[in-house]
Design a protein around this motif. Sequence first.
Motif, PDB file in Angstrom:
ATOM      1  N   THR A 123      -1.680 -93.452 -10.763  1.00 52.79           N
ATOM      2  CA  THR A 123      -1.074 -93.834 -11.913  1.00 52.79           C
ATOM      3  C   THR A 123       0.229 -93.492 -11.364  1.00 52.79           C
ATOM      4  OG1 THR A 123      -1.842 -92.018 -13.625  1.00 52.79           O
ATOM      5  CG2 THR A 123      -2.870 -93.559 -13.999  1.00 52.79           C
ATOM      6  N   PRO A 125       3.918 -94.888 -10.111  1.00 53.95           N
ATOM      7  CA  PRO A 125       4.136 -96.092  -9.866  1.00 53.95           C
ATOM      8  C   PRO A 125       4.964 -95.564  -8.646  1.00 53.95           C
ATOM      9  CG  PRO A 125       5.222 -94.962 -11.809  1.00 53.95           C
ATOM     10  CD  PRO A 125       4.295 -93.535 -11.300  1.00 53.95           C
ATOM     11  N   ARG A 126       4.832 -94.599  -7.401  1.00 56.43           N
ATOM     12  CA  ARG A 126       5.286 -94.494  -6.617  1.00 56.43           C
ATOM     13  C   ARG A 126       4.383 -95.222  -5.619  1.00 56.43           C
ATOM     14  NH1 ARG A 126       7.694 -88.692  -6.800  1.00 56.43           N
ATOM     15  NH2 ARG A 126       5.688 -88.430  -8.414  1.00 56.43           N
ATOM     16  N   LEU A 128       2.945 -98.251  -6.383  1.00 56.91           N
ATOM     17  CA  LEU A 128       2.253 -98.990  -6.291  1.00 56.91           C
ATOM     18  C   LEU A 128       2.844 -99.854  -5.198  1.00 56.91           C
ATOM     19  CD1 LEU A 128       3.629-100.334  -9.642  1.00 56.91           C
ATOM     20  CD2 LEU A 128       1.254-100.239  -9.229  1.00 56.91           C
ATOM     21  N   TRP A 133       0.327-104.060  -8.019  1.00 49.72           N
ATOM     22  CA  TRP A 133       1.334-104.604  -9.031  1.00 49.72           C
ATOM     23  C   TRP A 133       0.948-105.895  -9.442  1.00 49.72           C
ATOM     24  CZ3 TRP A 133       3.775-103.221 -12.831  1.00 49.72           C
ATOM     25  CH2 TRP A 133       5.296-104.478 -13.522  1.00 49.72           C
ATOM     26  N   LEU A 169       9.571-103.619 -12.690  1.00 47.92           N
ATOM     27  CA  LEU A 169       8.713-102.661 -12.763  1.00 47.92           C
ATOM     28  C   LEU A 169       8.895-101.466 -13.077  1.00 47.92           C
ATOM     29  CD1 LEU A 169       9.596-103.139  -8.803  1.00 47.92           C
ATOM     30  CD2 LEU A 169       7.530-103.023  -9.603  1.00 47.92           C
ATOM     31  N   PRO A 170       8.036-100.532 -13.241  1.00 46.51           N
ATOM     32  CA  PRO A 170       7.881 -98.852 -14.016  1.00 46.51           C
ATOM     33  C   PRO A 170       9.517 -98.347 -13.482  1.00 46.51           C
ATOM     34  CG  PRO A 170       5.242 -98.585 -13.028  1.00 46.51           C
ATOM     35  CD  PRO A 170       6.288-100.566 -12.952  1.00 46.51           C
ATOM     36  N   LEU A 173      11.259 -97.287 -10.219  1.00 44.92           N
ATOM     37  CA  LEU A 173      11.005 -98.423  -9.071  1.00 44.92           C
ATOM     38  C   LEU A 173      11.896 -99.374  -8.938  1.00 44.92           C
ATOM     39  CD1 LEU A 173       6.910 -98.753  -8.638  1.00 44.92           C
ATOM     40  CD2 LEU A 173       8.313 -96.963  -7.140  1.00 44.92           C
TER      41      LEU A 173
END
Length: 695
Positions: A123, A125-126, A128, A133, A169-170, A173
């Motif tokens: 989980t 984001p780094r 992804l 995605w 993107l979250p 990021l």
Amino acid sequence: MTRTAPTAALNTGLDDFLAWAESERGAAPPARPADAVLTLLTLHGVDTRAGVPEPTPQLLVRVLHEDLPGVLAMTPDELAAMPGLLTALADRVKAARRLNAKRHARLIAVVDEALPEFERAMTDPRNLTWPRWYASLLRADGVDADDADAVRTWLAAHSRTPHADRPQLPAPLHRSAVTARTFVARTVLTEALLAQDPAAGPDRLERLAAELTDRWTATGLSDALAGPYAELAPGPEDLAHLALADRTRDEHLDYFADSGVPLPPPPAPPAPDAIRALLHAAPLPAALAAGTAGDDLREVAERCGFPGPATAVWTEGTPEELTELGADVLAALVERIPVAAGPEQEYAVDAAHILYTLYERGCTPDSVARKAADIAGWKVAPGLEELPVPVPESAPTAYSTPATAELTSLLSLPELTDADRAELDAHAHALAGLVDQLAETGCVFRTGDAYGLTPLGSAVMRHILTAGEVAAPDQEDVTAWDAAETVAAVQHWPPAIAAATLTAWTTARGGTDAAWSELLTAVSAAKSADFPNTATPTLFAHLDAAAVPVGALRAAVTDPVTGAYAHRLLAARHEPADEALVPVTARAALTLEDLDLLWTEDMRAFVAAAAENREPDPVPTAVLDAFDAAAAVWPGGAKALVRALADADPPTSARVLHDLRDRHPERAVRDAAAHTVKTAVSSMPSGKRRASRSK
């Protein structure tokens, strides 16, 4: 779901495993994550005599924590099913009599221990990648990830969606981070496939890696993102600013040896909705977008994606995409300048350095002449280099080196002559020429002798630095730091910015004595943990400039590490404070740092004399004189002071004690220093011991 192994070496036993789990446990685990787990274990070369790959604890942890987060797109239900999947795998190996009860229990325990970190990694984001995605987006829209036509239809619709309406993107990021993670994940997978099939050529390996990626994300995704929808998933070659990001990271490592040492935040970054206007107003980006930049800049245009993906960003890109485009333009120009430069352009290779140093100084304006003097090797005081210069309201377009009198003040070199100015003139003009080229991007300005980053430039450079994994916080990040993080950061920052940061930090916490005391306590803790690398004099100078209140200073006088600094600052303000309250350990720490600074001055004098093949005249005695002055009032005299210096910090004291041993006129002091330095050095870890001997 039946999976066909892409190579004979990948006999994972997936179908038999799913059937066994259905029969023995009443339900089969989800096929997609089961396929990924079994395949990755097989690629790592585990035994498969159980009919499935037999995980070892170490490899299972590696697959969960390192491999899967880069290649597997999971739904919440699939993530929730992972404990059962892994337990079923362990049970299957045990049922094949390949695990005894003890080893089986150990494997189950490792699963339980590893799963929380796996869930965090999945989980994060780094982790992804572009396939992960887009697989998550299309699944969220109800698309069947196993239907290649449905996947391609969704991608076509997504590519037609205005940029501002697409899912973002979250935070925090950037596209560059996803690109980098995608590249690493694909490289790791390809290398694992090569280990299984050393004879496979690059094309076959890439095809196998794409097939596995599609199986674990969405069918047909790899070919689509490498073909008609490539602009949705840029590779490293598509992001021109990544090259400049690497160079600025190198600059940062040259300065601080650690990419995690944070740079000061820009004082006034542009609002997101202002980025478009700033970029459109910049001469070079506007010319590239319009196609009027000329043939000599065609390579820059192509490097930035004009005409092509950058055209859509120019007209409808989000603030993030426009900032990235500005970064691409700046980076492409930095690459071009040395190639197009003539032999007279001495600073053509220094563009990345100039940009980094402008950001590193807190985005405050600098002087062309002062920077040129520094690069040319003139002895400009480090503290002077950090001072911002005033920017005139207007100045002639052509550069002119400041007059001798102004230059004398600017460089704080009182003996400068017109001949000195003439010597610097060529260097300053060359640097101004480089600055003016960079100014075409809209990221840099020059007005007279003053130059610096524009608001657009500060945003673009922060983006570039972040892409290079350099710590480049914004004001909000800094305010949220704890006291220890704040103290560690500001000791490296220009004085005015550091002082303003300390004030802002305490103001956000009510501006109370307690908030200031929290910072002072953090200074003490940092000094105690890392004496040589905590700049106590600098930190107290910043605290003084930030107007640390008297109440907090008085409370700090009794601190066993920094109490003497607090007392010294109170005395400098003519505030009453009882010196008897200062612990002797704090007095020793301050005295040691004072002597260490004087040792450096003495050594500079010796080195300067040696460079001229002469004896220093007069012989430097600053350390010896200061030691004698301190010993005269030290409880127990010189011998006690020698011991106290060693106790304060053995590595820092070693060179001072060596100097006392070698040069002090009194035998008793020399003997005490000789005895104590042996004890101090022997108490150090071996690495520090070697370092102290080399000084």
